[in-house]
Design a protein around this motif. Sequence first.
Motif, PDB file in Angstrom:
ATOM      1  N   ASP A 214       0.827  -1.202   0.000  1.00  0.00           N
ATOM      2  CA  ASP A 214       0.000   0.000   0.000  1.00  0.00           C
ATOM      3  C   ASP A 214       0.865   1.256   0.000  1.00  0.00           C
ATOM      4  O   ASP A 214       0.524   2.265  -0.637  1.00  0.00           O
ATOM      5  CB  ASP A 214      -0.921   0.002   1.222  1.00  0.00           C
ATOM      6  N   THR A 215       1.975   1.211   0.718  1.00  0.00           N
ATOM      7  CA  THR A 215       2.884   2.348   0.747  1.00  0.00           C
ATOM      8  C   THR A 215       3.502   2.569  -0.626  1.00  0.00           C
ATOM      9  O   THR A 215       3.625   3.708  -1.100  1.00  0.00           O
ATOM     10  CB  THR A 215       4.003   2.106   1.787  1.00  0.00           C
ATOM     11  N   LEU A 225      -3.113   4.300   6.517  1.00  0.00           N
ATOM     12  CA  LEU A 225      -2.601   2.948   6.290  1.00  0.00           C
ATOM     13  C   LEU A 225      -2.148   2.325   7.606  1.00  0.00           C
ATOM     14  O   LEU A 225      -2.419   1.158   7.885  1.00  0.00           O
ATOM     15  CB  LEU A 225      -1.433   2.981   5.302  1.00  0.00           C
ATOM     16  N   ILE A 226      -1.462   3.114   8.413  1.00  0.00           N
ATOM     17  CA  ILE A 226      -0.977   2.625   9.705  1.00  0.00           C
ATOM     18  C   ILE A 226      -2.143   2.315  10.633  1.00  0.00           C
ATOM     19  O   ILE A 226      -2.147   1.300  11.328  1.00  0.00           O
ATOM     20  CB  ILE A 226      -0.027   3.661  10.332  1.00  0.00           C
ATOM     21  N   ASP A 239      -0.950  -6.558  20.504  1.00  0.00           N
ATOM     22  CA  ASP A 239      -1.042  -5.233  21.107  1.00  0.00           C
ATOM     23  C   ASP A 239       0.003  -4.379  20.398  1.00  0.00           C
ATOM     24  O   ASP A 239       1.201  -4.479  20.666  1.00  0.00           O
ATOM     25  CB  ASP A 239      -0.756  -5.301  22.609  1.00  0.00           C
ATOM     26  N   THR A 240      -0.442  -3.549  19.466  1.00  0.00           N
ATOM     27  CA  THR A 240       0.490  -2.776  18.646  1.00  0.00           C
ATOM     28  C   THR A 240       1.263  -1.779  19.494  1.00  0.00           C
ATOM     29  O   THR A 240       0.680  -1.010  20.254  1.00  0.00           O
ATOM     30  CB  THR A 240      -0.253  -2.035  17.520  1.00  0.00           C
ATOM     31  N   ASP A 241       2.580  -1.798  19.340  1.00  0.00           N
ATOM     32  CA  ASP A 241       3.431  -0.862  20.059  1.00  0.00           C
ATOM     33  C   ASP A 241       3.729   0.362  19.202  1.00  0.00           C
ATOM     34  O   ASP A 241       3.540   1.492  19.623  1.00  0.00           O
ATOM     35  CB  ASP A 241       4.738  -1.546  20.478  1.00  0.00           C
ATOM     36  N   ALA A 242       4.192   0.126  17.978  1.00  0.00           N
ATOM     37  CA  ALA A 242       4.508   1.243  17.083  1.00  0.00           C
ATOM     38  C   ALA A 242       4.611   0.739  15.655  1.00  0.00           C
ATOM     39  O   ALA A 242       5.186  -0.322  15.402  1.00  0.00           O
ATOM     40  CB  ALA A 242       5.823   1.897  17.496  1.00  0.00           C
ATOM     41  N   ILE A 243       4.055   1.496  14.730  1.00  0.00           N
ATOM     42  CA  ILE A 243       4.245   1.255  13.305  1.00  0.00           C
ATOM     43  C   ILE A 243       4.641   2.586  12.678  1.00  0.00           C
ATOM     44  O   ILE A 243       4.000   3.611  12.908  1.00  0.00           O
ATOM     45  CB  ILE A 243       2.970   0.717  12.622  1.00  0.00           C
ATOM     46  N   HIS A 244       5.716   2.565  11.894  1.00  0.00           N
ATOM     47  CA  HIS A 244       6.194   3.792  11.258  1.00  0.00           C
ATOM     48  C   HIS A 244       6.483   3.524   9.788  1.00  0.00           C
ATOM     49  O   HIS A 244       6.876   2.424   9.404  1.00  0.00           O
ATOM     50  CB  HIS A 244       7.484   4.290  11.919  1.00  0.00           C
ATOM     51  N   ILE A 245       6.291   4.546   8.977  1.00  0.00           N
ATOM     52  CA  ILE A 245       6.734   4.547   7.587  1.00  0.00           C
ATOM     53  C   ILE A 245       7.638   5.764   7.445  1.00  0.00           C
ATOM     54  O   ILE A 245       7.161   6.903   7.517  1.00  0.00           O
ATOM     55  CB  ILE A 245       5.553   4.627   6.603  1.00  0.00           C
ATOM     56  N   THR A 284       7.001   9.625  -4.830  1.00  0.00           N
ATOM     57  CA  THR A 284       6.352  10.750  -4.176  1.00  0.00           C
ATOM     58  C   THR A 284       6.348  11.952  -5.097  1.00  0.00           C
ATOM     59  O   THR A 284       7.055  12.013  -6.092  1.00  0.00           O
ATOM     60  CB  THR A 284       7.062  11.107  -2.874  1.00  0.00           C
ATOM     61  N   ASN A 285       5.526  12.940  -4.756  1.00  0.00           N
ATOM     62  CA  ASN A 285       5.467  14.162  -5.540  1.00  0.00           C
ATOM     63  C   ASN A 285       5.097  15.319  -4.634  1.00  0.00           C
ATOM     64  O   ASN A 285       4.888  15.148  -3.425  1.00  0.00           O
ATOM     65  CB  ASN A 285       4.442  14.022  -6.686  1.00  0.00           C
ATOM     66  N   LYS A 286       5.015  16.475  -5.172  1.00  0.00           N
ATOM     67  CA  LYS A 286       4.780  17.677  -4.370  1.00  0.00           C
ATOM     68  C   LYS A 286       3.432  17.649  -3.644  1.00  0.00           C
ATOM     69  O   LYS A 286       3.243  18.316  -2.645  1.00  0.00           O
ATOM     70  CB  LYS A 286       4.859  18.926  -5.264  1.00  0.00           C
ATOM     71  N   ASP A 287       2.512  16.868  -4.180  1.00  0.00           N
ATOM     72  CA  ASP A 287       1.173  16.829  -3.583  1.00  0.00           C
ATOM     73  C   ASP A 287       1.008  15.706  -2.585  1.00  0.00           C
ATOM     74  O   ASP A 287      -0.064  15.505  -2.011  1.00  0.00           O
ATOM     75  CB  ASP A 287       0.109  16.655  -4.679  1.00  0.00           C
ATOM     76  N   PHE A 288       2.088  14.961  -2.328  1.00  0.00           N
ATOM     77  CA  PHE A 288       2.013  13.814  -1.431  1.00  0.00           C
ATOM     78  C   PHE A 288       1.713  14.273   0.009  1.00  0.00           C
ATOM     79  O   PHE A 288       2.288  15.234   0.478  1.00  0.00           O
ATOM     80  CB  PHE A 288       3.312  13.034  -1.461  1.00  0.00           C
ATOM     81  N   THR A 289       0.810  13.543   0.671  1.00  0.00           N
ATOM     82  CA  THR A 289       0.491  13.878   2.057  1.00  0.00           C
ATOM     83  C   THR A 289       0.712  12.664   2.940  1.00  0.00           C
ATOM     84  O   THR A 289       0.561  11.534   2.500  1.00  0.00           O
ATOM     85  CB  THR A 289      -0.987  14.321   2.196  1.00  0.00           C
ATOM     86  N   LEU A 290       1.096  12.913   4.175  1.00  0.00           N
ATOM     87  CA  LEU A 290       1.299  11.849   5.132  1.00  0.00           C
ATOM     88  C   LEU A 290       0.001  11.498   5.828  1.00  0.00           C
ATOM     89  O   LEU A 290      -0.068  10.507   6.525  1.00  0.00           O
ATOM     90  CB  LEU A 290       2.359  12.271   6.153  1.00  0.00           C
TER      91      LEU A 290
END
Length: 290
Positions: A214-215, A225-226, A239-245, A284-290
């Motif tokens: 998906d990323t 997504l996270i 038990d989710t601790d942390a997910i990062h992209i 990625t591009n200029k319009d990409f959002t997190l």
Amino acid sequence: MLVIESPQQLREAIKQFKQQGKAICFTPTMGNLHQGHLELVKQGQKVAPISVVSIFVNPMQFNNADDLKNYPKTLDADCQALEAQGVDIVFTPSSDVIYPNGLAVQTYVEVPVLSDCLEGELRPGHFRGMSTIVNKLFNLVQPDYACFGEKDFQQLAIVKQMVIDMAMPIEIIPVATVRETSGLAMSSRNNKLSEGDKRKAPLLAKVMNQLAIDTQNNTTQHSLLIRDACHVLEAGGFDTDAIHIVDVLTLQAVTPETKQAVVLMAAFLGSTRLIDNKVVSICTNKDFTL
């Protein structure tokens, strides 16, 4: 195979190999070895004729005294496995040998920025302890190469940066994560899982792989997504601790300039914390959002 506890004896043995013009590959471990550790050794043996492995449970990188006390120690079995693999030297120092004056007055090495984010926020001081012991072991072994697993992605990034910053003549060799047939990343922690949790554990890699797809497709905001990945894990008993992209190079937020990202996973099954990661190329591009 030589099993050495004394730094002086280690230096003497290393000196002999150096005088013979033999390159050395080094693999630092905390013992309780599994196939993933042995794969590090195997990869190192492809690039250097001399293989050195350390087994040292480093108190400086533990935040919890009980975790340090309870860390599994399987030295005899570890040495048997390493000897079967053709390792030349196993360095097994005690804490008193490595830190003769105690931790309170020990000089330390710290890699800024990379050590402060992600796992560094959750485990203050952990990466400082890791960097310090790796630096000290590098000084003792004087390797030409050193192998580190990609499973501990942030650790690998920190060691790479430390070697660059400290001008060490050592080539760091990343070794791909070794997995169970189920897809679960091999780890000493897997031994702590109950039978029921072992059946649930492969879900972590499955969710990670889907999150990576998906990323890569960049179909929506990473935060969404996270969130969805967390829901799937928790429905599966985690038990989710942390997910990062994050950006592969900086370990910071993905930007329009990011070429590769890494999906970093950390979640508990019972009291056992499992980690995993996957690198993906993204557009990625200029319009990409997190």
